[in-house]
Design a protein around this motif. Structure first.
Motif, PDB file in Angstrom:
ATOM      1  N   GLN A 285      39.922  26.348  40.890  1.00  0.00           N
ATOM      2  CA  GLN A 285      41.285  26.478  40.382  1.00  0.00           C
ATOM      3  C   GLN A 285      41.294  27.111  38.990  1.00  0.00           C
ATOM      4  O   GLN A 285      42.149  27.934  38.676  1.00  0.00           O
ATOM      5  CB  GLN A 285      41.970  25.111  40.364  1.00  0.00           C
ATOM      6  CG  GLN A 285      42.354  24.620  41.755  1.00  0.00           C
ATOM      7  CD  GLN A 285      42.835  23.182  41.775  1.00  0.00           C
ATOM      8  OE1 GLN A 285      42.576  22.404  40.834  1.00  0.00           O
ATOM      9  NE2 GLN A 285      43.525  22.795  42.844  1.00  0.00           N
ATOM     10  N   ARG A 286      40.308  26.735  38.158  1.00  0.00           N
ATOM     11  CA  ARG A 286      40.183  27.377  36.842  1.00  0.00           C
ATOM     12  C   ARG A 286      39.849  28.854  37.000  1.00  0.00           C
ATOM     13  O   ARG A 286      40.389  29.702  36.279  1.00  0.00           O
ATOM     14  CB  ARG A 286      39.095  26.687  36.017  1.00  0.00           C
ATOM     15  CG  ARG A 286      39.454  25.297  35.532  1.00  0.00           C
ATOM     16  CD  ARG A 286      38.502  24.840  34.433  1.00  0.00           C
ATOM     17  NE  ARG A 286      37.112  24.828  34.869  1.00  0.00           N
ATOM     18  CZ  ARG A 286      36.536  23.802  35.471  1.00  0.00           C
ATOM     19  NH1 ARG A 286      37.242  22.687  35.731  1.00  0.00           N
ATOM     20  NH2 ARG A 286      35.265  23.857  35.828  1.00  0.00           N
ATOM     21  N   LEU A 287      38.985  29.142  37.940  1.00  0.00           N
ATOM     22  CA  LEU A 287      38.635  30.542  38.192  1.00  0.00           C
ATOM     23  C   LEU A 287      39.862  31.317  38.635  1.00  0.00           C
ATOM     24  O   LEU A 287      40.081  32.458  38.203  1.00  0.00           O
ATOM     25  CB  LEU A 287      37.545  30.609  39.266  1.00  0.00           C
ATOM     26  CG  LEU A 287      36.983  31.993  39.583  1.00  0.00           C
ATOM     27  CD1 LEU A 287      36.283  32.587  38.371  1.00  0.00           C
ATOM     28  CD2 LEU A 287      36.024  31.916  40.770  1.00  0.00           C
ATOM     29  N   GLN A 288      40.677  30.697  39.462  1.00  0.00           N
ATOM     30  CA  GLN A 288      41.899  31.341  39.929  1.00  0.00           C
ATOM     31  C   GLN A 288      42.843  31.612  38.766  1.00  0.00           C
ATOM     32  O   GLN A 288      43.430  32.704  38.658  1.00  0.00           O
ATOM     33  CB  GLN A 288      42.579  30.452  40.970  1.00  0.00           C
ATOM     34  CG  GLN A 288      43.739  31.100  41.700  1.00  0.00           C
ATOM     35  CD  GLN A 288      44.256  30.189  42.797  1.00  0.00           C
ATOM     36  OE1 GLN A 288      44.645  29.043  42.542  1.00  0.00           O
ATOM     37  NE2 GLN A 288      44.257  30.657  44.024  1.00  0.00           N
ATOM     38  N   ASN A 289      42.967  30.669  37.857  1.00  0.00           N
ATOM     39  CA  ASN A 289      43.839  30.850  36.697  1.00  0.00           C
ATOM     40  C   ASN A 289      43.313  31.923  35.757  1.00  0.00           C
ATOM     41  O   ASN A 289      44.087  32.627  35.095  1.00  0.00           O
ATOM     42  CB  ASN A 289      43.986  29.527  35.943  1.00  0.00           C
ATOM     43  CG  ASN A 289      44.734  28.480  36.747  1.00  0.00           C
ATOM     44  OD1 ASN A 289      45.531  28.811  37.631  1.00  0.00           O
ATOM     45  ND2 ASN A 289      44.478  27.215  36.466  1.00  0.00           N
ATOM     46  N   ASP A 290      41.980  32.056  35.679  1.00  0.00           N
ATOM     47  CA  ASP A 290      41.373  33.041  34.787  1.00  0.00           C
ATOM     48  C   ASP A 290      41.457  34.458  35.335  1.00  0.00           C
ATOM     49  O   ASP A 290      41.330  35.427  34.584  1.00  0.00           O
ATOM     50  CB  ASP A 290      39.888  32.708  34.557  1.00  0.00           C
ATOM     51  CG  ASP A 290      39.689  31.428  33.773  1.00  0.00           C
ATOM     52  OD1 ASP A 290      40.670  30.967  33.160  1.00  0.00           O
ATOM     53  OD2 ASP A 290      38.562  30.896  33.792  1.00  0.00           O
ATOM     54  N   GLY A 291      41.654  34.570  36.645  1.00  0.00           N
ATOM     55  CA  GLY A 291      41.505  35.860  37.303  1.00  0.00           C
ATOM     56  C   GLY A 291      42.593  36.863  37.033  1.00  0.00           C
ATOM     57  O   GLY A 291      42.342  38.063  36.987  1.00  0.00           O
ATOM     58  N   GLY A 292      43.821  36.398  36.856  1.00  0.00           N
ATOM     59  CA  GLY A 292      44.930  37.332  36.681  1.00  0.00           C
ATOM     60  C   GLY A 292      45.065  38.241  37.887  1.00  0.00           C
ATOM     61  O   GLY A 292      45.111  37.783  39.033  1.00  0.00           O
ATOM     62  N   ASP A 293      45.104  39.564  37.616  1.00  0.00           N
ATOM     63  CA  ASP A 293      45.256  40.541  38.689  1.00  0.00           C
ATOM     64  C   ASP A 293      43.923  41.070  39.197  1.00  0.00           C
ATOM     65  O   ASP A 293      43.894  42.032  39.972  1.00  0.00           O
ATOM     66  CB  ASP A 293      46.115  41.717  38.202  1.00  0.00           C
ATOM     67  CG  ASP A 293      47.544  41.296  37.878  1.00  0.00           C
ATOM     68  OD1 ASP A 293      48.029  40.355  38.527  1.00  0.00           O
ATOM     69  OD2 ASP A 293      48.155  41.909  36.984  1.00  0.00           O
ATOM     70  N   ASN A 294      42.828  40.478  38.758  1.00  0.00           N
ATOM     71  CA  ASN A 294      41.508  40.931  39.181  1.00  0.00           C
ATOM     72  C   ASN A 294      41.264  40.511  40.626  1.00  0.00           C
ATOM     73  O   ASN A 294      41.147  39.325  40.939  1.00  0.00           O
ATOM     74  CB  ASN A 294      40.437  40.335  38.257  1.00  0.00           C
ATOM     75  CG  ASN A 294      39.055  40.898  38.518  1.00  0.00           C
ATOM     76  OD1 ASN A 294      38.573  40.876  39.640  1.00  0.00           O
ATOM     77  ND2 ASN A 294      38.429  41.403  37.474  1.00  0.00           N
ATOM     78  N   VAL A 295      41.159  41.506  41.519  1.00  0.00           N
ATOM     79  CA  VAL A 295      41.028  41.221  42.948  1.00  0.00           C
ATOM     80  C   VAL A 295      39.736  40.477  43.247  1.00  0.00           C
ATOM     81  O   VAL A 295      39.711  39.548  44.067  1.00  0.00           O
ATOM     82  CB  VAL A 295      41.091  42.537  43.753  1.00  0.00           C
ATOM     83  CG1 VAL A 295      40.824  42.263  45.238  1.00  0.00           C
ATOM     84  CG2 VAL A 295      42.446  43.197  43.578  1.00  0.00           C
ATOM     85  N   ALA A 296      38.645  40.852  42.583  1.00  0.00           N
ATOM     86  CA  ALA A 296      37.361  40.208  42.841  1.00  0.00           C
ATOM     87  C   ALA A 296      37.399  38.734  42.466  1.00  0.00           C
ATOM     88  O   ALA A 296      36.926  37.869  43.213  1.00  0.00           O
ATOM     89  CB  ALA A 296      36.256  40.929  42.080  1.00  0.00           C
ATOM     90  N   VAL A 297      37.960  38.441  41.293  1.00  0.00           N
ATOM     91  CA  VAL A 297      38.037  37.049  40.849  1.00  0.00           C
ATOM     92  C   VAL A 297      38.970  36.253  41.752  1.00  0.00           C
ATOM     93  O   VAL A 297      38.664  35.118  42.148  1.00  0.00           O
ATOM     94  CB  VAL A 297      38.496  36.976  39.386  1.00  0.00           C
ATOM     95  CG1 VAL A 297      38.672  35.518  38.949  1.00  0.00           C
ATOM     96  CG2 VAL A 297      37.491  37.667  38.469  1.00  0.00           C
ATOM     97  N   ALA A 298      40.114  36.836  42.091  1.00  0.00           N
ATOM     98  CA  ALA A 298      41.068  36.156  42.967  1.00  0.00           C
ATOM     99  C   ALA A 298      40.439  35.862  44.331  1.00  0.00           C
ATOM    100  O   ALA A 298      40.637  34.782  44.904  1.00  0.00           O
ATOM    101  CB  ALA A 298      42.320  37.006  43.134  1.00  0.00           C
TER     102      ALA A 298
END
Length: 387
Positions: A285-298
């Motif tokens: 969930q933290r990773l999701q919040n950090d990702g923004g519009d980054n497709v790889a992170v999302a």
């Protein structure tokens, strides 16, 4: 890159019996990036600070070292710094090399091994002997002799060409072959050498990150999450530090970002492998919040949360939806796309056992086959092979 995070607790079985086949495929893939051999001559793509890369076309590669690549164009030799070299495409090789390449393309593996061995004694063009050994290892890994024979060939490569530009990829492949033929500890020496070369700035910073990632993935597969976590943490830290060390190779910055993300996801995989599902869910969930519009992170975050659902039990349908989202939207993110396909196969298995998925065995096999064929250098392919 690549480069390359299971959360399946059942993956804690011997790396020798479960990972060997796809580790061989991974090493083969890493050695098969030299470019087409059909053209009479090759080309070298070179990075320039603050400018677009330049391509030196219609050249013959005379020699390659960790410091420079020498090429011949119109009977004149010139050298370019190896750290600036983005890509090398070799032209036509010796007769033995071309015959070996043809045999390999026709899956005539034993003949290819012998012919590449012969080509390893040729002297013209200048690049051919070293590349022949790399290709011989490629072919040998696919024969009955398997990874042990491939590792022996790569040891010969390292002895004959200890300063070759392609030594880093050979060391990484050696580590994979060694793990496939034995155990995780057998991969330690070549990856340690590669890390030392990276620290000494003999190679670009991505290689040390790749070495740590491979060891993390191997330890995770072997069920040693403590050592795996240490390697993933090292990889993530060095991926960030490496971005300040790329010099002219600005193209490596997104590559290092991708490797760093793999390392971060690996840390989450360790949590799940230890059964710490709640901690893992918070992590993703933290990773999701950090990702923004980054497709790889999302994609990594969505996959991670779906894996939490998968391991929680009785949430296979919810997990399937999450993995399906990544499978549809993240084809451009190979690591996460492979991960989603693998777990779609696992979800299909579980749902079929519950009577909620028709033709479950056929569908899951389809997903596993797609992972192994499209992403043979990923650990998801190794896990799919084990299914």
């Amino acid at each position: 890159m690549n480069a390359l995070n299971s959360v399946d607790v059942s993956a804690r079985v011997s790396v020798r019996t479960r990972a060997a086949a796809c580790l061989i495929l991974a090493a083969v893939a890493s050695l098969g990036t030299a470019g087409p051999l059909q053209a009479q001559q090759g080309f070298v793509e070179v990075a320039r600070a603050g400018e677009a890369p330049v391509t030196h076309s219609n050249v013959v590669i005379v020699s390659e070292t960790l410091t420079e690549v020498t090429l011949r164009q119109r009977n004149r030799d010139r050298s370019v710094p190896t750290p600036d070299v983005i890509r090398v495409s070799y032209g036509r090789g010796s007769d033995a090399f071309e015959a070996a390449a043809s045999a390999l393309g026709n899956n005539d593996l034993d003949n290819a091994v012998n012919l590449f061995g012969s080509a390893a004694n040729d002297t013209e063009p200048g690049w051919v002997a070293a590349v022949a050994l790399l290709k011989q290892a490629d072919a040998a890994a696919r024969t009955r002799a398997g990874p042990a024979r491939a590792a022996q060939i790569l040891e010969q490569f390292a002895q004959r060409f200890p300063d070759h530009r392609r030594l880093p990829e050979a060391l990484l492949a050696t580590a994979r072959y060694a793990a496939a033929a034995g155990s995780v500890s057998d991969a330690g020496a070549p990856t340690a050498q590669l890390k030392a070369m990276t620290s000494a700035r003999q190679v670009t910073p991505d290689w040390g990150v790749r070495a740590a990632l491979l060891m993390g993935e191997l330890f995770l597969e072997a069920g040693d999450t403590r050592k795996a976590s240490e390697q993933f943490a090292e990889a993530e830290q060095n991926a960030e530090l490496g971005k300040a060390q790329v010099g002219t190779r600005g193209d490596l910055v997104p590559e290092l970002d991708g490797l760093g993300l793999r390392a971060r996801v690996g840390a989450g995989s360790c949590l799940l492998a230890d059964g710490k599902i709640d901690q893992a869910r918070s992590f993703y969930q933290r990773l999701q919040n950090d990702g923004g519009d980054n497709v790889a992170v999302a994609s990594a975050a969505t996959n991670g949360l779906a894996e939490c659902d998968f391991l929680a039990g009785n949430r296979y349908k919810e997990a399937q939806l999450g993995f399906a989202q990544v499978a549809v939207t993240a084809a451009g993110v190979p690591d996460e796309h492979a991960r989603a396909l693998y777990y779609l196969g696992r979800c299909t298995e579980e749902l079929a056992e519950q009577g909620k998925e028709n033709n479950g065995a056929m569908l899951s096999r389809k997903y596993f086959d797609e992972v192994t064929s499209r992403y043979p250098d990923s650990r998801w392919a190794r896990l799919a092979q084990s299914r």
